[in-house]
Design an enzyme around this catalytic site. Structure first.
Site, short mmCIF file in Angstrom:
data_model
loop_
_atom_site.label_atom_id
_atom_site.label_comp_id
_atom_site.label_asym_id
_atom_site.label_seq_id
_atom_site.Cartn_x
_atom_site.Cartn_y
_atom_site.Cartn_z
N ASP A 1 -34.39 35.51 -98.25
CA ASP A 1 -33.09 35.21 -98.83
C ASP A 1 -33.06 35.86 -100.22
O ASP A 1 -34.11 36.22 -100.76
CB ASP A 1 -32.92 33.69 -98.93
CG ASP A 1 -31.70 33.29 -99.74
OD1 ASP A 1 -30.61 33.79 -99.42
OD2 ASP A 1 -31.85 32.50 -100.69
N ASP B 1 -34.45 29.18 -99.87
CA ASP B 1 -34.53 28.01 -100.76
C ASP B 1 -33.35 27.08 -100.66
O ASP B 1 -33.47 25.90 -100.94
CB ASP B 1 -34.66 28.47 -102.22
CG ASP B 1 -33.33 28.99 -102.75
OD1 ASP B 1 -32.82 28.42 -103.72
OD2 ASP B 1 -32.81 29.97 -102.18
N ASP C 1 -29.87 28.05 -96.19
CA ASP C 1 -30.97 28.72 -95.49
C ASP C 1 -31.63 27.83 -94.45
O ASP C 1 -32.39 28.32 -93.61
CB ASP C 1 -32.05 29.16 -96.50
CG ASP C 1 -31.53 30.16 -97.51
OD1 ASP C 1 -30.78 31.06 -97.12
OD2 ASP C 1 -31.87 30.03 -98.70
#
Length: 652
Positions: free
Chosen positions: A339, A538, A542
């Site tokens: 990410d 995080d 996600d």
């Protein structure tokens, strides 16, 4: 965002399926396992101290009862359903060990299985609690505006499509909706992963559970509560976790066959000698010896110590791996996906560029004016400007007549001059061609541009951006070297910002503008060809992707509660380099497991053949069985050493 086409009931099913689950501190498995371990350790200490046999036998039997009653009951229930599982087999082996005087071995076996079951139950309960907690993001109530303009407080779950809702400053949005009137900035990082609040005005979409800023909004509801994006995240996490669990079916088949085979052979070893005239005592002794030497105790220890040692070692170095299964899975990773916001970056804006537009002024002059105006503001971009001025050691005069226009900018009087700090969209008629070109260049570099004006004249352009983690480039390089495959970037941020960030860290495969369900689709696409993907993220957005990936890794420093519970592993110290290191450590653990299984299988096969073809003395059988257990146990515990972590880090 396109409309969600999945049945509305999915989110309801996902949440209601968890409603009756127990909380972690209510789980009896943990208490029974702890009691079994306490009784075992006390019994072992008493035995080694040379106390009378009845004293440590009593303690070991207490360990049997506290740790063994639940797997025994589960095994008997399975037996009633015509299924024979390893739980019942291990309890039978433990009872057999006690029957021939080897109660220490049996108690150890009971403790191992009780502890494993407790850890699994705790992990499951914590994840389910976290999924339920996600629903708390959406507010319980909302302010609905009737046709006559009156306001009424209603349950957010009762909002219907087309209802008009008032969202006051600082409130959470009650439903997925479209802004009708008003302007504000919305913190929607929980849904899209965008690091900065997004300006919203009429016609823009907002999501349930996101946080409104300083302006008031009137919104029209587009989706019912059970169809909202946040509810969809719950459903995706639940479904992905269920899908992952089905991969254990192959192991269950092996356990079933082994259990049936061992019981059948044990009975045969007892009955056949009797038919040929052997004595009852001799046949029973041979059968019990077989039960001991063929029990999978050595196989269990061949697998668990290396993985648990690797887990403990990783924990000392800031990586929480949630189970031995996860530690084993990490080693099979063939590609890593990152990410962007909060993972490769810190998720905190910083001042990156200053462009002076007014002759005679300097960078410091522009920054002083901006800091003076932004100092009373609570906006994240304003805080970044003030931090930058403080870092440069600048001092600014007090501002008066401060005014904040939500979604547009702020203004104040500084030394008698009206100064504004605003977004380019708020000043469409103020920027000349050259000034607009500067703004365009700042935005092309992936920065958020703000204009500083004095007396309605542009004096500077500030470019703000997210902070790149200093270890991000090295972590990406290590990931590529370890897996032999370039990592991929999956982010909800815009394509320009994502591409610029990817260039800085060395990622060439960029997939931007992804909402949570888009990330799940991307993970599924990447894994369609057999790739075993480790997803690193995080934010709450996600969580579904972490659950859908072969292995999910969460950044623990600023990670959401749901993400930390959904992920298979958590980087507690926020050290990105630890991602590749823990995967390398897992590969070492898997190699040790294979070696241990070979050792255990060799000992068991040799002892079983000896017992079946000749007369294996019971003491020798026990010694061989325990010897293999000690060997594989010590071999696995080598991974506890800090040198194992350093070696894994160097190997990446």
């Amino acid at each position: 965002m396109p409309a969600l086409t999945e049945p509305a009931q999915r989110a309801t099913v996902a949440s209601s399926a968890l409603a009756g689950r127990r909380r972690v501190f209510d789980l009896p498995e943990s208490r029974w396992a702890a009691a079994a371990l306490a009784f075992f350790l006390t019994g072992l200490a008493v035995q080694l101290a040379g106390a009378p046999a009845w004293s440590w036998w009593t303690l070991y039997l207490a360990s049997y009862l506290t740790g063994g009653w639940e797997p025994a009951l589960a095994g008997l229930q399975a037996l009633r359903d015509k299924t024979l599982d390893v739980d019942l087999l291990m309890v039978a082996a433990a009872i057999g060990a006690a029957a021939i005087g080897q109660i220490t071995d049996g108690a150890l076996l009971i403790v191992i299985f009780a502890t494993s079951g407790a850890l699994e139950a705790v992990a499951t309960a914590r994840t389910e609690d976290a999924v339920r907690g996600l629903l708390d993001l959406a507010p319980d109530t909302a302010t609905r505006i009737s046709d006559d303009g009156s306001e009424e407080t209603v349950r957010a779950a009762d909002l219907e499509i087309g209802d008009v809702v008032l969202v006051r400053p600082g409130e959470r949005v009650g439903a997925d909706a479209t802004v009708i009137t008003g302007a504000s900035e919305i913190d929607q990082a929980t849904i899209t992963g965008e690091p900065l609040p997004v300006d919203k005005s009429a016609g823009d979409e907002v999501f349930a559970g996101t946080l409104n800023g300083t302006g008031a909004l009137r919104i029209r509801v587009d989706r019912r509560a059970e169809d909202s994006v946040v509810a969809r995240i719950v459903a995706l996490v639940h479904e992905a976790s269920q899908t992952k669990a089905r991969t254990q079916l192959f192991i269950e088949k092996i356990e079933q066959r082994y259990s049936i085979g061992m019981v059948a052979v044990t009975i045969a070893v007892f009955v056949i000698p009797l038919l040929f005239g052997d004595t009852l005592q001799a046949s029973l002794l041979r059968a019990m010896t077989f039960m001991i030497v063929a029990s999978p105790c050595a196989v269990v220890l061949a697998t668990m110590p290396p993985l648990l040692a690797a887990i403990a070692n990783a924990g000392r170095h800031g990586v929480l791996v949630k189970s031995a299964v996860v530690m084993e899975q990490l080693g099979t990773t063939t590609r890593i996906a990152f990410d962007k916001t909060g993972t490769l970056t810190r998720g905190v804006p910083e001042l990156a560029e200053i462009h002076v537009l007014a002759p005679g002024m300097t960078d410091d002059d522009v920054l002083v004016l901006a800091a003076a105006v932004e100092h009373p503001s609570e906006h994240p971009l304003g805080a970044a400007i003030v931090r930058a001025a403080k870092t440069c050691g600048l001092r600014w005069p007090a501002a008066t007549d401060f005014i904040a226009k939500p979604g547009l900018g702020v203004s104040a009087t500084v030394n008698g001059t009206r100064v504004t700090v605003a977004s380019p969209t708020a000043l469409p008629d103020t920027l000349a061609g050259a000034d607009a070109e500067v703004v365009g260049l700042v935005q092309q570099r992936g920065c958020t541009a703000v204009i500083v004006t004095a007396a309605d004249r542009p004096v500077g352009v500030l470019g703000l951006t997210d902070q790149l983690r200093p270890d991000a480039p090295g972590a990406v390089t290590a990931a590529a070297r370890l897996t032999g495959c370039t990592p991929v970037l999956l982010t909800g941020d815009n394509d320009t910002a994502a591409t610029i960030l990817a260039d800085r860290v060395g990622i060439t495969d960029v997939r931007a503008g992804l909402l949570p369900h888009h990330k799940v689709d991307a993970v599924a696409e990447l894994q369609a060809d057999g790739t075993r993907l480790a997803m690193v993220g995080d934010g709450i957005n996600d969580a579904p992707a972490l659950a859908a990936a072969h292995t999910g890794v969460a950044m623990g420093g600023a990670g959401s509660d749901l993400t930390l519970q959904t992920a298979d592993a958590v980087i507690i110290g926020d050290d990105l380099n630890a991602v590749a290191t823990v995967i390398a450590l897992s590969r070492r653990a898997r190699r040790v497991v294979v070696a241990n299984l070979a050792i255990a299988a060799t000992f068991i096969a040799a002892l079983v053949i000896w017992d079946l073809t000749a007369t294996l003395p019971l003491p020798l059988g026990v010694a061989g069985h325990e010897g293999s257990t000690v060997i594989v146990g010590l071999n696995g515990l080598r991974l506890l050493r800090s040198a194992a972590w350093r070696s894994a880090a160097d190997g990446t």
